[in-house]
Design a protein around this motif. Structure first.
Motif, PDB file in Angstrom:
ATOM      1  N   GLU A   1      48.600 -48.262  82.109  1.00  0.00           N
ATOM      2  CA  GLU A   1      49.726 -47.562  81.501  1.00  0.00           C
ATOM      3  C   GLU A   1      50.829 -47.403  82.540  1.00  0.00           C
ATOM      4  O   GLU A   1      50.586 -46.917  83.643  1.00  0.00           O
ATOM      5  CB  GLU A   1      49.289 -46.188  80.998  1.00  0.00           C
ATOM      6  CG  GLU A   1      48.266 -46.227  79.887  1.00  0.00           C
ATOM      7  CD  GLU A   1      47.883 -44.833  79.434  1.00  0.00           C
ATOM      8  OE1 GLU A   1      48.714 -43.907  79.557  1.00  0.00           O
ATOM      9  OE2 GLU A   1      46.748 -44.662  78.977  1.00  0.00           O
TER      10      GLU A   1
ATOM     11  N   CYS B   1      53.679 -49.757  78.094  1.00  0.00           N
ATOM     12  CA  CYS B   1      54.738 -48.830  78.469  1.00  0.00           C
ATOM     13  C   CYS B   1      55.416 -48.366  77.185  1.00  0.00           C
ATOM     14  O   CYS B   1      55.946 -49.195  76.427  1.00  0.00           O
ATOM     15  CB  CYS B   1      55.749 -49.478  79.396  1.00  0.00           C
ATOM     16  SG  CYS B   1      57.023 -48.318  79.981  1.00  0.00           S
ATOM     17  N   GLY B   2      55.366 -47.077  76.927  1.00  0.00           N
ATOM     18  CA  GLY B   2      55.930 -46.571  75.683  1.00  0.00           C
ATOM     19  C   GLY B   2      55.249 -47.209  74.484  1.00  0.00           C
ATOM     20  O   GLY B   2      54.034 -47.259  74.400  1.00  0.00           O
TER      21      GLY B   2
ATOM     22  N   PHE C   1      59.130 -49.847  87.042  1.00  0.00           N
ATOM     23  CA  PHE C   1      57.878 -49.310  86.519  1.00  0.00           C
ATOM     24  C   PHE C   1      57.068 -48.638  87.615  1.00  0.00           C
ATOM     25  O   PHE C   1      57.131 -49.030  88.781  1.00  0.00           O
ATOM     26  CB  PHE C   1      57.031 -50.416  85.884  1.00  0.00           C
ATOM     27  CG  PHE C   1      57.654 -51.059  84.680  1.00  0.00           C
ATOM     28  CD1 PHE C   1      57.623 -50.428  83.450  1.00  0.00           C
ATOM     29  CD2 PHE C   1      58.269 -52.294  84.777  1.00  0.00           C
ATOM     30  CE1 PHE C   1      58.189 -51.002  82.329  1.00  0.00           C
ATOM     31  CE2 PHE C   1      58.842 -52.889  83.667  1.00  0.00           C
ATOM     32  CZ  PHE C   1      58.807 -52.242  82.439  1.00  0.00           C
ATOM     33  N   SER C   2      56.314 -47.633  87.220  1.00  0.00           N
ATOM     34  CA  SER C   2      55.314 -47.024  88.089  1.00  0.00           C
ATOM     35  C   SER C   2      54.026 -46.915  87.288  1.00  0.00           C
ATOM     36  O   SER C   2      54.041 -46.906  86.046  1.00  0.00           O
ATOM     37  CB  SER C   2      55.770 -45.648  88.587  1.00  0.00           C
ATOM     38  OG  SER C   2      56.095 -44.804  87.497  1.00  0.00           O
TER      39      SER C   2
ATOM     40  N   SER D   1      54.916 -46.130  83.510  1.00  0.00           N
ATOM     41  CA  SER D   1      56.065 -45.283  83.215  1.00  0.00           C
ATOM     42  C   SER D   1      57.322 -46.075  83.532  1.00  0.00           C
ATOM     43  O   SER D   1      57.361 -46.837  84.503  1.00  0.00           O
ATOM     44  CB  SER D   1      56.043 -44.003  84.064  1.00  0.00           C
ATOM     45  OG  SER D   1      54.905 -43.222  83.771  1.00  0.00           O
ATOM     46  N   TYR D   2      58.352 -45.914  82.702  1.00  0.00           N
ATOM     47  CA  TYR D   2      59.585 -46.673  82.881  1.00  0.00           C
ATOM     48  C   TYR D   2      60.596 -45.887  83.707  1.00  0.00           C
ATOM     49  O   TYR D   2      60.802 -44.686  83.488  1.00  0.00           O
ATOM     50  CB  TYR D   2      60.204 -47.010  81.525  1.00  0.00           C
ATOM     51  CG  TYR D   2      61.516 -47.740  81.626  1.00  0.00           C
ATOM     52  CD1 TYR D   2      61.562 -49.071  82.026  1.00  0.00           C
ATOM     53  CD2 TYR D   2      62.714 -47.094  81.336  1.00  0.00           C
ATOM     54  CE1 TYR D   2      62.767 -49.746  82.131  1.00  0.00           C
ATOM     55  CE2 TYR D   2      63.927 -47.761  81.440  1.00  0.00           C
ATOM     56  CZ  TYR D   2      63.952 -49.090  81.838  1.00  0.00           C
ATOM     57  OH  TYR D   2      65.148 -49.744  81.941  1.00  0.00           O
ATOM     58  N   ASN D   3      61.211 -46.579  84.652  1.00  0.00           N
ATOM     59  CA  ASN D   3      62.259 -45.978  85.477  1.00  0.00           C
ATOM     60  C   ASN D   3      63.543 -46.789  85.288  1.00  0.00           C
ATOM     61  O   ASN D   3      63.538 -48.007  85.473  1.00  0.00           O
ATOM     62  CB  ASN D   3      61.863 -46.010  86.962  1.00  0.00           C
ATOM     63  CG  ASN D   3      60.485 -45.425  87.203  1.00  0.00           C
ATOM     64  OD1 ASN D   3      60.188 -44.325  86.769  1.00  0.00           O
ATOM     65  ND2 ASN D   3      59.632 -46.175  87.896  1.00  0.00           N
TER      66      ASN D   3
ATOM     67  N   ALA E   1      51.200 -45.070  85.642  1.00  0.00           N
ATOM     68  CA  ALA E   1      50.886 -43.723  85.171  1.00  0.00           C
ATOM     69  C   ALA E   1      49.390 -43.487  85.106  1.00  0.00           C
ATOM     70  O   ALA E   1      48.904 -42.403  85.434  1.00  0.00           O
ATOM     71  CB  ALA E   1      51.508 -43.487  83.794  1.00  0.00           C
TER      72      ALA E   1
END
Length: 245
Positions: A133, A192-193, A146-147, A135-137, A149
């Protein structure tokens, strides 16, 4: 161990929380291994995921590739038309996710191999998959968009039961891999999302893979992704000692 094509589909988050070839692409028709220093493979212009060594291979594969190609392209187009929100934080999220997977293919394949403990338990490849999973930056530099999560080892059916076409494509790759002496196809699902990308990886027999088994694979994955590093090299133990890459 070589990354194969990736396919998109939308899915909800889960309710619970051959080593010389690694990192290179394979032609989806003839199985040739890409040598980037001599020739880069071409991507299918429709799905932008499946790769070929020549126009002839691409043309001959089209009758069998057509259904999954059009399906993947439609999923990408549909994601782009979604309203901006938590599930779709950027209209280009599907494109960014594809680029992320391509950029980090060697790292993701290694992480999946370690997460499923395939060196010790190769049969796990038929039972489980690795879910990553992200996370969007909203960063101008694509290497920092991306990182990580979270990561989960999930039942393989979590991926294959969502989409019959994707499942059929994975099955086809698995049969090809086993015919050539491999143990099957490792499935990595990057989310992502509201967007997901499936990354199938055809895996050599563990006896041909010299990678060390590592329990810190999740930390290594997070470090390389969040540092924007693309120089990952697996650690291998050989008769010559420890080798990186």
């Amino acid at each position: 161990m070589a990354p194969a094509a990736a396919n998109y589909y939308s899915a909800p988050p889960p309710s619970h929380t051959h080593h010389k070839q690694r990192g290179y692409r394979i032609c989806d028709t003839c199985g040739a291994i890409e040598n980037p220093s001599l020739q880069k493979f071409r991507l299918c212009g429709g799905c932008m995921t499946t790769q070929y060594c020549s126009p002839e291979c691409q043309k001959s594969h089209w009758p069998s590739h057509k259904a999954i190609c059009q399906h993947t392209a439609a999923q990408m187009s549909g994601a782009k038309q979604q309203p901006i929100g938590p599930a779709y934080p950027d209209e280009n999220l599907a494109k960014y996710l594809r680029k992320f997977t391509s950029t980090h293919s060697s790292l993701l394949g290694w992480a999946g191999f370690q997460a499923l403990q395939l060196k010790r338990l190769p049969a796990n490849i038929r039972q489980n998959a690795l879910l990553i999973e992200l996370s969007y930056n909203a960063h101008a530099d694509s290497l920092y968009r991306f990182s990580v999560a979270n990561t989960h080892v999930v039942p393989r059916t979590y991926v294959t039961s969502h989409d019959a076409l994707v499942a059929a494509d994975i099955s086809r790759r698995e049969e090809r891999c086993r015919r050539s002496g491999g143990i099957g196809t490792l499935i990595i699902l990057v989310q992502c999302g509201g967007i997901s990308q499936v990354m199938p990886v055809e895996v050599d027999p563990p006896s041909k893979i010299s990678w060390d088994s590592r329990d810190d694979w999740a930390e290594v994955l997070r470090h390389f992704v969040e540092s924007g590093r693309t120089d990952f090299k697996p650690i291998s133990t050989t008769a010559r000692g420890v080798v990186y890459g």
